[in-house]
Motif scaffolding. Structure first.
Motif, PDB file in Angstrom:
ATOM      1  N   GLU A 200      68.927  31.662   1.995  1.00 21.34           N
ATOM      2  CA  GLU A 200      70.130  31.931   1.435  1.00 21.34           C
ATOM      3  C   GLU A 200      71.113  30.621   1.258  1.00 21.34           C
ATOM      4  OE1 GLU A 200      72.171  35.858   2.202  1.00 21.34           O
ATOM      5  OE2 GLU A 200      73.639  34.262   3.341  1.00 21.34           O
ATOM      6  N   CYS A 201      70.874  29.824   2.474  1.00 19.49           N
ATOM      7  CA  CYS A 201      72.050  28.677   2.299  1.00 19.49           C
ATOM      8  C   CYS A 201      71.181  27.363   2.033  1.00 19.49           C
ATOM      9  CB  CYS A 201      72.817  28.488   3.714  1.00 19.49           C
ATOM     10  SG  CYS A 201      73.670  29.740   4.151  1.00 19.49           S
ATOM     11  N   LYS A 202      69.922  27.447   1.632  1.00 16.89           N
ATOM     12  CA  LYS A 202      69.140  26.479   1.308  1.00 16.89           C
ATOM     13  C   LYS A 202      68.944  25.290   2.336  1.00 16.89           C
ATOM     14  CE  LYS A 202      70.133  26.309  -3.782  1.00 16.89           C
ATOM     15  NZ  LYS A 202      70.409  25.494  -4.856  1.00 16.89           N
ATOM     16  N   SER A 203      69.185  25.781   3.625  1.00 16.28           N
ATOM     17  CA  SER A 203      69.083  24.604   4.610  1.00 16.28           C
ATOM     18  C   SER A 203      68.028  25.054   5.535  1.00 16.28           C
ATOM     19  CB  SER A 203      70.301  25.131   5.693  1.00 16.28           C
ATOM     20  OG  SER A 203      70.542  26.399   6.195  1.00 16.28           O
ATOM     21  N   LEU A 204      67.528  24.126   6.483  1.00 18.26           N
ATOM     22  CA  LEU A 204      66.536  24.522   7.508  1.00 18.26           C
ATOM     23  C   LEU A 204      67.239  24.997   8.644  1.00 18.26           C
ATOM     24  CD1 LEU A 204      64.510  21.246   7.210  1.00 18.26           C
ATOM     25  CD2 LEU A 204      64.223  23.419   6.280  1.00 18.26           C
ATOM     26  N   TRP A 205      66.724  25.921   9.409  1.00 20.00           N
ATOM     27  CA  TRP A 205      67.098  26.280  10.507  1.00 20.00           C
ATOM     28  C   TRP A 205      66.370  25.806  11.774  1.00 20.00           C
ATOM     29  CZ3 TRP A 205      66.570  32.026  12.649  1.00 20.00           C
ATOM     30  CH2 TRP A 205      67.530  32.292  13.584  1.00 20.00           C
ATOM     31  N   ILE A 206      66.820  24.851  12.477  1.00 20.09           N
ATOM     32  CA  ILE A 206      65.977  24.192  13.542  1.00 20.09           C
ATOM     33  C   ILE A 206      66.554  24.794  14.815  1.00 20.09           C
ATOM     34  CG2 ILE A 206      65.545  21.957  14.589  1.00 20.09           C
ATOM     35  CD1 ILE A 206      65.977  20.714  11.946  1.00 20.09           C
ATOM     36  N   GLN A 207      65.514  24.920  15.744  1.00 16.59           N
ATOM     37  CA  GLN A 207      65.831  25.455  17.260  1.00 16.59           C
ATOM     38  C   GLN A 207      64.774  24.741  18.088  1.00 16.59           C
ATOM     39  OE1 GLN A 207      65.289  29.722  15.815  1.00 16.59           O
ATOM     40  NE2 GLN A 207      67.120  30.142  17.360  1.00 16.59           N
ATOM     41  N   GLY A 208      65.101  24.820  19.417  1.00 20.79           N
ATOM     42  CA  GLY A 208      64.239  24.313  20.294  1.00 20.79           C
ATOM     43  C   GLY A 208      65.004  23.424  21.381  1.00 20.79           C
ATOM     44  N   GLY A 209      64.230  22.354  21.739  1.00 20.18           N
ATOM     45  CA  GLY A 209      64.785  21.358  22.523  1.00 20.18           C
ATOM     46  C   GLY A 209      64.804  22.186  24.304  1.00 20.18           C
ATOM     47  N   PRO A 210      65.468  21.379  24.970  1.00 22.08           N
ATOM     48  CA  PRO A 210      65.598  21.770  26.537  1.00 22.08           C
ATOM     49  C   PRO A 210      66.680  23.038  26.393  1.00 22.08           C
ATOM     50  CG  PRO A 210      67.058  19.896  26.126  1.00 22.08           C
ATOM     51  CD  PRO A 210      66.247  20.213  24.871  1.00 22.08           C
ATOM     52  N   ARG A 211      67.359  23.270  25.471  1.00 24.41           N
ATOM     53  CA  ARG A 211      68.104  24.682  25.817  1.00 24.41           C
ATOM     54  C   ARG A 211      67.253  25.901  25.586  1.00 24.41           C
ATOM     55  NH1 ARG A 211      73.763  24.163  22.572  1.00 24.41           N
ATOM     56  NH2 ARG A 211      72.915  22.421  21.650  1.00 24.41           N
ATOM     57  N   ALA A 212      66.137  25.776  24.458  1.00 24.66           N
ATOM     58  CA  ALA A 212      65.402  26.871  24.379  1.00 24.66           C
ATOM     59  C   ALA A 212      64.475  26.878  25.610  1.00 24.66           C
ATOM     60  CB  ALA A 212      64.702  26.717  23.102  1.00 24.66           C
ATOM     61  N   ARG A 213      63.860  25.662  26.014  1.00 23.02           N
ATOM     62  CA  ARG A 213      62.595  25.793  26.839  1.00 23.02           C
ATOM     63  C   ARG A 213      63.372  26.233  28.148  1.00 23.02           C
ATOM     64  NH1 ARG A 213      61.714  21.250  30.226  1.00 23.02           N
ATOM     65  NH2 ARG A 213      63.021  19.896  29.092  1.00 23.02           N
ATOM     66  N   VAL A 214      64.794  25.998  28.483  1.00 16.58           N
ATOM     67  CA  VAL A 214      65.078  26.370  29.973  1.00 16.58           C
ATOM     68  C   VAL A 214      65.850  27.916  29.924  1.00 16.58           C
ATOM     69  CG1 VAL A 214      66.125  25.752  32.021  1.00 16.58           C
ATOM     70  CG2 VAL A 214      64.877  23.964  30.933  1.00 16.58           C
ATOM     71  N   PHE A 215      66.917  27.501  29.033  1.00 18.36           N
ATOM     72  CA  PHE A 215      67.766  28.911  29.007  1.00 18.36           C
ATOM     73  C   PHE A 215      67.601  30.007  28.062  1.00 18.36           C
ATOM     74  CE2 PHE A 215      70.839  24.963  29.665  1.00 18.36           C
ATOM     75  CZ  PHE A 215      70.915  25.423  31.189  1.00 18.36           C
ATOM     76  N   PHE A 216      66.720  29.776  27.148  1.00 21.09           N
ATOM     77  CA  PHE A 216      66.493  30.804  26.154  1.00 21.09           C
ATOM     78  C   PHE A 216      65.014  31.295  25.975  1.00 21.09           C
ATOM     79  CE2 PHE A 216      70.667  29.396  25.017  1.00 21.09           C
ATOM     80  CZ  PHE A 216      71.240  30.368  24.677  1.00 21.09           C
ATOM     81  N   ARG A 217      64.232  30.941  27.155  1.00 15.98           N
ATOM     82  CA  ARG A 217      62.830  31.200  27.053  1.00 15.98           C
ATOM     83  C   ARG A 217      62.433  32.441  26.816  1.00 15.98           C
ATOM     84  NH1 ARG A 217      61.812  28.326  32.542  1.00 15.98           N
ATOM     85  NH2 ARG A 217      63.246  29.573  33.762  1.00 15.98           N
ATOM     86  N   ASP A 218      63.297  33.520  27.295  1.00 17.30           N
ATOM     87  CA  ASP A 218      62.883  34.913  27.369  1.00 17.30           C
ATOM     88  C   ASP A 218      63.263  35.438  26.001  1.00 17.30           C
ATOM     89  OD1 ASP A 218      61.630  34.744  29.546  1.00 17.30           O
ATOM     90  OD2 ASP A 218      63.825  34.965  30.570  1.00 17.30           O
ATOM     91  N   ASP A 219      64.070  34.850  25.156  1.00 14.02           N
ATOM     92  CA  ASP A 219      64.479  35.264  23.888  1.00 14.02           C
ATOM     93  C   ASP A 219      64.806  33.998  23.058  1.00 14.02           C
ATOM     94  OD1 ASP A 219      65.412  36.709  21.662  1.00 14.02           O
ATOM     95  OD2 ASP A 219      67.111  37.725  22.705  1.00 14.02           O
ATOM     96  N   PRO A 220      63.896  33.216  22.429  1.00 15.86           N
ATOM     97  CA  PRO A 220      64.046  32.101  21.817  1.00 15.86           C
ATOM     98  C   PRO A 220      64.876  32.327  20.329  1.00 15.86           C
ATOM     99  CG  PRO A 220      61.803  32.444  22.355  1.00 15.86           C
ATOM    100  CD  PRO A 220      62.499  33.655  22.413  1.00 15.86           C
ATOM    101  N   SER A 221      64.831  33.384  20.102  1.00 19.91           N
ATOM    102  CA  SER A 221      65.428  33.508  18.627  1.00 19.91           C
ATOM    103  C   SER A 221      66.952  33.525  18.944  1.00 19.91           C
ATOM    104  CB  SER A 221      65.270  35.065  18.116  1.00 19.91           C
ATOM    105  OG  SER A 221      65.748  36.018  19.107  1.00 19.91           O
ATOM    106  N   ARG A 222      67.677  33.581  20.118  1.00 17.07           N
ATOM    107  CA  ARG A 222      68.929  33.618  20.416  1.00 17.07           C
ATOM    108  C   ARG A 222      69.458  32.081  20.645  1.00 17.07           C
ATOM    109  NH1 ARG A 222      70.914  37.744  24.574  1.00 17.07           N
ATOM    110  NH2 ARG A 222      71.782  35.647  25.095  1.00 17.07           N
ATOM    111  N   SER A 223      68.232  31.077  20.872  1.00 12.65           N
ATOM    112  CA  SER A 223      68.653  29.941  21.048  1.00 12.65           C
ATOM    113  C   SER A 223      69.469  29.128  19.987  1.00 12.65           C
ATOM    114  CB  SER A 223      67.474  29.006  21.620  1.00 12.65           C
ATOM    115  OG  SER A 223      66.847  28.643  20.331  1.00 12.65           O
ATOM    116  N   PRO A 224      70.155  28.318  20.296  1.00 11.36           N
ATOM    117  CA  PRO A 224      71.266  27.610  19.275  1.00 11.36           C
ATOM    118  C   PRO A 224      70.771  26.870  18.308  1.00 11.36           C
ATOM    119  CG  PRO A 224      71.807  26.721  21.542  1.00 11.36           C
ATOM    120  CD  PRO A 224      70.428  27.648  21.738  1.00 11.36           C
ATOM    121  N   ALA A 225      71.241  27.036  17.225  1.00 10.93           N
ATOM    122  CA  ALA A 225      70.574  26.154  15.924  1.00 10.93           C
ATOM    123  C   ALA A 225      71.054  24.623  16.213  1.00 10.93           C
ATOM    124  CB  ALA A 225      71.419  26.712  14.792  1.00 10.93           C
TER     125      ALA A 225
END
Lengths: 336, 555
Positions: A200-225
């Motif tokens: 829709e916005c012609k952009s890429l949606w990148i997630q991951g990194g330490p925040r996903a690895r530690v704080f959002f590992r149970d719900d990775p879809s909510r980890s910050p863009a």
């Protein structure tokens, strides 16, 4: 692309454009250095709240990159930020006590200042804990980059946000004013990012990194863009849509090549995980002025209670942009 | 013997003035053409800055536009002025305002003295070189281009299409063979005079006025009519990117430019203080008669073009995200997938690691966690073994793993119990070597002590999944190298498949595997299969497994 969707996006852009103009009333001018702004080709716009401890190094870093002017919006700081910034010869300062959330997390103010003062200039919108790294930034000033972008008819420059963290518990990484935060938080995750395409916005949606690895590992879809387009050649009608993750018109988000080539792109080093985060996370979780009701800060506040360690055996220690380019986190593209 | 410079200036006139002064103070006459689009204020300041030099002249100004004849006109006008006003000039060097002299002008004069009758101009026929970008090569000369590409793009494109459809062709003037090459040349007085005062010049000019990008073909074509000493290369170092825009030189290119031994480079960034300071300072090493050799710079810039057009295989990042099916190179390096082997042989990954020298992971896509080699909780690139994180985007988990470990070949086990998405991904990947034993999922069921009704349901589920996956592996569009054995065949004769595995998966020259992995004890397996059949669940993927365990299955 269906017509309906295009019209909807166009309306959204206009709504935010008009909203930005309306929200100009929030801003109180503290110090305006009009002549300096009008002679600048590239400016930084930043929103700050109680960031006095970070400002000296922030200014030094971006001055070294060759930024010619800074536009600061101070959102109700209780420390000496405003006084400090107004003294700087290359800073213009606005102040507001209005709601950060009510101004779409400050974007309306940024859009307004860019629209009012920065037409035809390169606008770099970063937070005070984000440090822009572009190819050759150790040997060429940012003007070389923007001149090259101008010469290649490119109007925006993409980056990825890389969270930097210390070795050992985050709360024990002590940061002092004026210090390079990456002396303390010098580690990052080099290869655990996921990307999907946001058509829709012609952009890429990148997630991951330490925040996903530690704080959002149970719900990775909510980890910050982590995808950001912070550097934009401003025209009438350009708006940052959701933080700098997306810019409208959408064409500005096409900072990647989808036929297999690499476009030049950079990185924003994120110096968030320092001892300053603990208090702030508690504060912001209560204030709920941040994105999605500050849920990110809630996660940090909970996570930081248990004094987490983001560092792992496979963390990389930051050296310079060439290292990031070899690791595939940024690219020179065809700039040589 | 003297050398004259014709300079075509558009912007950054302060730098152009610096360079002009540099050459002029070293005795070279200069004629400058300034783009008529430059502001009167800038132009006056420019003239003023050079007013003390009597060997610098300014010629009539044309409005220059990229790709159009006005660029040729300005070069013609300035060259005519040069020939008329400076009779002792033997060579004329065409330069731009953003050119930077890399070597002392004496060396250039010397060099030209040694090649007194030679015309240095890059000139090649369009048939033979793939230089052009944008698809117009031969057609530059056979179609008409009255519209500006920069300002009237639609008209430009539409008119090209129209001419193609109507099959309209222009007649190329008699005797002219279209040649193309770098816009920057150095011609002898005789050649230049012959071109400029050619009896058919009006005809040529009329023709080239409607040619696309004539500044790269006017002198380059006509020089072939009047000169027989053409050295087809430019003395100006000038590199173009994949869009046909010149690459820019910055301060950090200083050493590279020094060592290139080229005479003049284009184009320098106007704010490259160190470059201008270094090359205009006037001090230089002892006389240097080296030939220009821009090879190293060439390599850097052609690498940049390659990076921009094809990028690093298997890398997904902010600036590179190929569409599905658009880039075949899904991953960065070769890797091996073992299906079924892990179920059949105890400690199979260890055996692979020892005999083939691969980094051998367990079931990377197991439902519980990613079984990294050595049981690590975090692996290269800080990939986490958390199953939810992994399953959020399993394809990227795999591409990340392969990217992070490039230089060390990876292998992992895969089976129908695992997250299914990668099973649709790696068959499309030419980097994958897949070794598959069908039906081996029955072995862990057989050795488990679960109630038979559970086992039957689970066996049916796994067989269905594996069958669908086999269809992917056997698809004609599959890019991976696939070897499939049925479990019955493998149990019958395990040595040959294992040799194939260790030979083909191995990085080093295959040696006979010193040891063979230990197969799970299959006593009673035949009866187990029969039990499944009796329950109506026909395990066809296992092959014709004998009713009784064959003798000597454990090697």
């Amino acid at each position: 692309m269906q017509i309906g969707k295009r019209i909807r996006l166009g309306l959204r852009r206009r709504r935010w454009y008009i909203r930005a103009i309306r929200k100009r009333r929030d801003l109180r001018r503290i110090r305006l250095r009009g002549a300096r702004i009008s002679s600048a080709t590239n400016v930084v716009i930043a929103v700050a709240r109680n960031e006095h401890v970070r400002l000296p190094y922030f200014l030094r870093y971006y001055r070294d990159l060759g930024i010619e002017h800074f536009l600061f919006i101070d959102n109700g700081s209780e420390d000496e930020s405003v006084a400090y910034l107004s003294e700087q010869p290359d800073c213009s300062v606005w102040s507001t006590d209005a709601s950060y959330r009510g101004a779409r997390f400050g974007l309306d103010w940024v859009n307004w200042l860019a629209r009012r003062y920065c037409l035809g200039r390169w606008v770099l919108h970063v937070d005070v804990d984000e440090f822009f790294v572009f190819p050759f930034c150790d040997t060429r000033p940012i003007r070389a980059l923007t001149d090259w972008l101008d010469g290649s008819d490119i109007r925006s420059f993409g980056t990825m946000l890389i969270d930097m963290y210390p070795k050992g518990p985050v709360g024990e990484a002590t940061y002092e004013a004026g210090q390079n935060p990456f002396e303390v938080a010098s580690w990052f995750d080099s290869g655990n990012y996921t990307i999907t395409r946001n058509w829709e916005c012609k952009s890429l949606w990148i997630q991951g990194g330490p925040r996903a690895r530690v704080f959002f590992r149970d719900d990775p879809s909510r980890s910050p863009a982590l995808n950001k387009v912070p550097l934009v050649k401003w025209r009438r009608g350009t708006v940052f849509a959701s933080s700098t993750h997306n810019v409208l018109p959408r064409g500005l988000n096409l900072v990647f090549d989808d036929l297999g080539g690499e476009k030049a792109c950079g990185v924003l080093l994120h110096a968030k995980f320092l001892n300053t985060l603990g208090d702030r996370a508690k504060d912001e979780a209560v204030r709920a002025e941040h994105y999605a009701g500050g849920r990110e800060y809630q996660a940090y506040a909970e996570g930081l209670e248990s004094s987490p360690e983001l560092w792992s055996n496979w963390s990389e220690r930051y050296i310079n942009w060439r290292q990031l380019e070899i690791l595939g986190l940024m690219s020179k593209g065809n700039w040589a | 013997m003297s050398l004259g410079f014709v300079m075509l200036c558009h912007e950054a006139l302060d730098r152009a003035a610096q360079v002009a002064r540099h050459w002029s103070e070293r005795g070279c006459p200069i004629v400058i053409h300034v783009d008529a689009r430059a502001s009167a204020h800038d132009y006056d300041a420019f003239r003023e800055a050079l007013s003390d030099r009597d060997n610098i002249l300014f010629c009539r100004r044309f409005r220059c536009e990229w790709g159009r004849f006005s660029l040729v006109q300005s070069a013609q006008a300035a060259s005519e002025m040069m020939l008329k006003n400076f009779p002792d000039v033997r060579h004329v060097f065409l330069a731009s305002g953003s050119c930077l002299p890399l070597r002392p002008v004496d060396e250039l004069v010397c060099y030209l003295g040694a090649h007194a009758q030679t015309d240095f101009i890059e000139s090649a026929t369009t048939k033979d070189v793939p230089w052009t970008t944008g698809g117009l090569d031969r057609e530059r000369f056979t179609l008409r281009f009255p519209f500006s590409w920069k300002r009237q793009r639609r008209l430009f494109d539409g008119y090209v299409r129209l001419q193609r459809r109507l099959n309209l062709r222009r007649r190329i003037p008699e005797g002219v063979t279209p040649h193309m090459g770098s816009q920057w040349w150095c011609l002898t007085r005789e050649t230049l005079e012959a071109i400029l005062s050619h009896p058919r010049r009006t005809e040529f000019d009329r023709y080239f006025a409607r040619v696309w990008i004539p500044d790269e073909s006017y002198f380059q074509s006509l020089v072939r009519l009047v000169s027989d000493r053409v050295e087809s290369r430019s003395l100006t170092l000038s590199k173009f990117d994949f869009q046909g825009k010149p690459h820019v030189f910055y301060d950090d290119h200083l050493q590279l430019l020094r060592r290139s031994d080229c005479f003049v480079a284009r184009k320098a960034w106007p704010r490259a203080e160190r470059l201008y300071a270094a090359f205009l300072s006037g001090e230089h090493d002892a006389a240097n008669r080296a030939e220009p050799h821009p090879g190293k710079i060439d390599r850097i810039f052609s690498k940049a073009t390659e990076r921009r057009t094809s990028g690093r295989a298997g890398l997904y990042m902010t600036g590179r995200f190929p569409r599905k099916n658009h880039d075949n190179r899904l991953t960065a390096a070769r890797y091996v997938v073992f299906e079924g082997f892990g179920d059949l042989f105890a400690g199979f990954p260890d055996w692979v690691q020892r005999s083939a020298g691969l980094r051998a992971h367990g079931h990377l896509f197991a439902p519980e966690r990613a079984e990294f080699a050595g049981g690590l909780p975090v692996f290269s690139g800080a990939l986490s073994d958390n199953a939810r994180l992994r399953d959020y985007n399993p394809e990227m988990f795999l591409t990340n793993l392969i990217w992070n470990t490039r230089g060390e070949r990876q292998s992992f086990l895969f089976g129908p119990r695992d997250t299914p998405a990668p099973g649709r991904f790696f068959p499309r990947d030419p980097n994958a070597d897949v070794f598959c034993v069908t039906g081996a999922w029955a072995v862990p069921l057989f050795t488990s002590k679960r109630p038979f009704t559970d086992l039957r349901a689970e066996a049916a589920r796994l067989q269905k999944i594996e069958n669908a996956h086999l269809a992917d592996l056997r698809n004609p569009a599959t890019k991976a190298r696939v070897r499939i054995w049925t479990m019955a065949d493998l149990v019958e004769n395990p040595a040959e498949p294992l040799r194939t595995v260790s030979e083909e998966a191995s990085l080093t020259v295959a040696q006979n595997p010193a040891e063979v992995p230990k197969m799970v004890d299959l006593t009673g397996f035949g009866a187990f299969l029969q039990q499944l059949r009796n329950a109506g669940m026909h395990p066809y993927l296992i092959g014709d497994f004998p009713g009784d365990p064959p003798n000597g299955t454990s090697p």
